[in-house]
Scaffold this active site. Sequence first.
Site, mmCIF file in Angstrom:
data_model
loop_
_atom_site.group_PDB
_atom_site.id
_atom_site.type_symbol
_atom_site.label_atom_id
_atom_site.label_comp_id
_atom_site.label_asym_id
_atom_site.label_seq_id
_atom_site.Cartn_x
_atom_site.Cartn_y
_atom_site.Cartn_z
ATOM 1 C CE LYS B 79 -4.214 101.759 -73.937
ATOM 2 N NZ LYS B 79 -3.833 103.630 -73.588
ATOM 3 C CB SER B 154 0.319 103.068 -73.414
ATOM 4 O OG SER B 154 -1.124 104.090 -72.898
ATOM 5 C CB SER B 178 -1.158 107.418 -74.550
ATOM 6 O OG SER B 178 -0.660 106.562 -73.331
#
Lengths: 95, 493
Positions: B79, B154, B178
């Site tokens: 990420k 997210s 997330s």
Amino acid sequence: MAISLDQVRKLALMARLELSDDELGTITPQLEGIVAFVDKLMELDTDGIEPMVHAVETVNRWVPDQLGDSLSREQALANAPNHDEECFLVPPVLG
Amino acid sequence: MTIPLDSAAKLLGLLASGELTARQATQASLDRIAATDPEVGAFTFVNTEAALAAADSIDQRRRDGQPLGVLAGVPIAVKDVLCTTDMPTTCSSRMLENHMSPYDATVVARLRAADAVIVGKTNMDEFAMGASTETSAFGKTTNPWNPSLTPGGSSGGAAACVAAGDVPLSLGSDTGGSIRQPAAFCGITGLKPTYGRVSRYGLIAFASSLDQVGPMAFDAVDCATLLNAIAGSDASDSTSLPVETPDFTAGLDRIEGELRIGIVKHHLEAEGLDPEVRQAVDDAIEVFRDAGAKIVEVELPHSDYWVPTYYVIAPSEASSNLSRYDGAHYGHRSPVAASDAGDRGPLVATYCRSRGEAFGAEVKRRIMIGMYALSAGYGDKYYVKALQVRRLIRQDFDSAFQNVDLLLGPVTPTPPFAMGEKIDDPLQMYLCDLFTVGANLAGIPALSMPGGLTSNNLPIGIQLQAPPLQEAKLLQAAAAFQRATDWHTKRPL
């Protein structure tokens, strides 16, 4: 609770955020809605409850006072929007 | 040979036996990304040359008989909230566009030490604020199951790249759900470890007391393998726990002792819980009951306060953490003419305009909420109050875990929702975290695993939560569930 446009302007300055009039117009009612939502917390009696600041409740974690590697000046300046050989360059602090 | 990009365990077997090289696995991953990413948009950066070079080095060392790390040759995505020296670290924000970190996050360094092949950085909501991956400054990620739907957020890119079959493993981060919410929306398995189990050094801070890095994969076994590689105390992170790291892959073929699973009835009767999600939870309860688990009803009396508590604490910490983006040391700087600076003076005017230009709407909104909650006159009313309620929430979990080993329930109130459906209504977006934020506030580990499909063929996630440091128990239970069901093997059509 009503939140005035002036309050939001003041918050934006404290937050160092330049917001357009359109953004101020959008964010003001949204802030009101969110504050009304979190006002639910006031239903609870929390007298005498110790605030839980962190998920890991440790006291200070000490490390040996030893010299170690750190970023070089070149690395530290590498992402700067503006710099000379030694320093970050910024606009004048005093207008 | 078909290269099994859906399973790190299978890949590791083929790599170890010599049937597959790291270069072949990496090239297969890069080819798959090239095929899927124009529609899915899971990646912000693909590191083709570095990945192939890393793969070649692994192959050479294997040929030379040198020792290799536990993930040798397995392609992995990271990420874009995690610092990397060889790829930009942007947090999907204009503020950090093209930003090159001078150091690797500890988890990234550990992946490199484990000889994983990092193929790229994944898209996310800007600064990890969002539940749909629509707030990225670099384009939206779509759900591989249906491109008109969000992948959740997210860590939407981190979940979508695994669901799309680009890589078997990825790293996400979880501040309020997330990792788990996008894992649920994309039909994969994701684990938020105990706060402090995994180092946060080099994880760009959103809300420091809540953020935690964790593994995302197709199944519990792969999650355990990845957790083994990244977990452990770190001198660079004073909040990392000084505890032993067990082998999370050990004992996944059995559950030790009688498993007591707690059900929060209040959650199953929550307003807005989709009937198909509810049914999937009921079905999961039966799977565990059939496997011999004891099902116990428990109470979490303050769970209605999770989301309001979170939406005071997280924005408060965010407003503080994001104050470092001032356009002075790094990040976006807007030029301000001296004549345009006004009363603020040139420097403050530069701060204000740089931040106003480079942050997106959701980031600005959260900074403003945090600024409000921390401002004079409201600090005690909101911030301290929320911290007190946080303790009550943690006490609820401690009490519940006196009677049960794990908690089982929904991950999300609904299946994946449509692009644009909630983006203009922050409160609706915040309620996506209804069932997940409790674990972050309390610091406990929690896992999302596939538990069914809707009538429209969309994934539904099941959440398991455990007491602090009981990741092994979570993974054992998830592995048992995945032996008894095949939901985790379902793929987007």
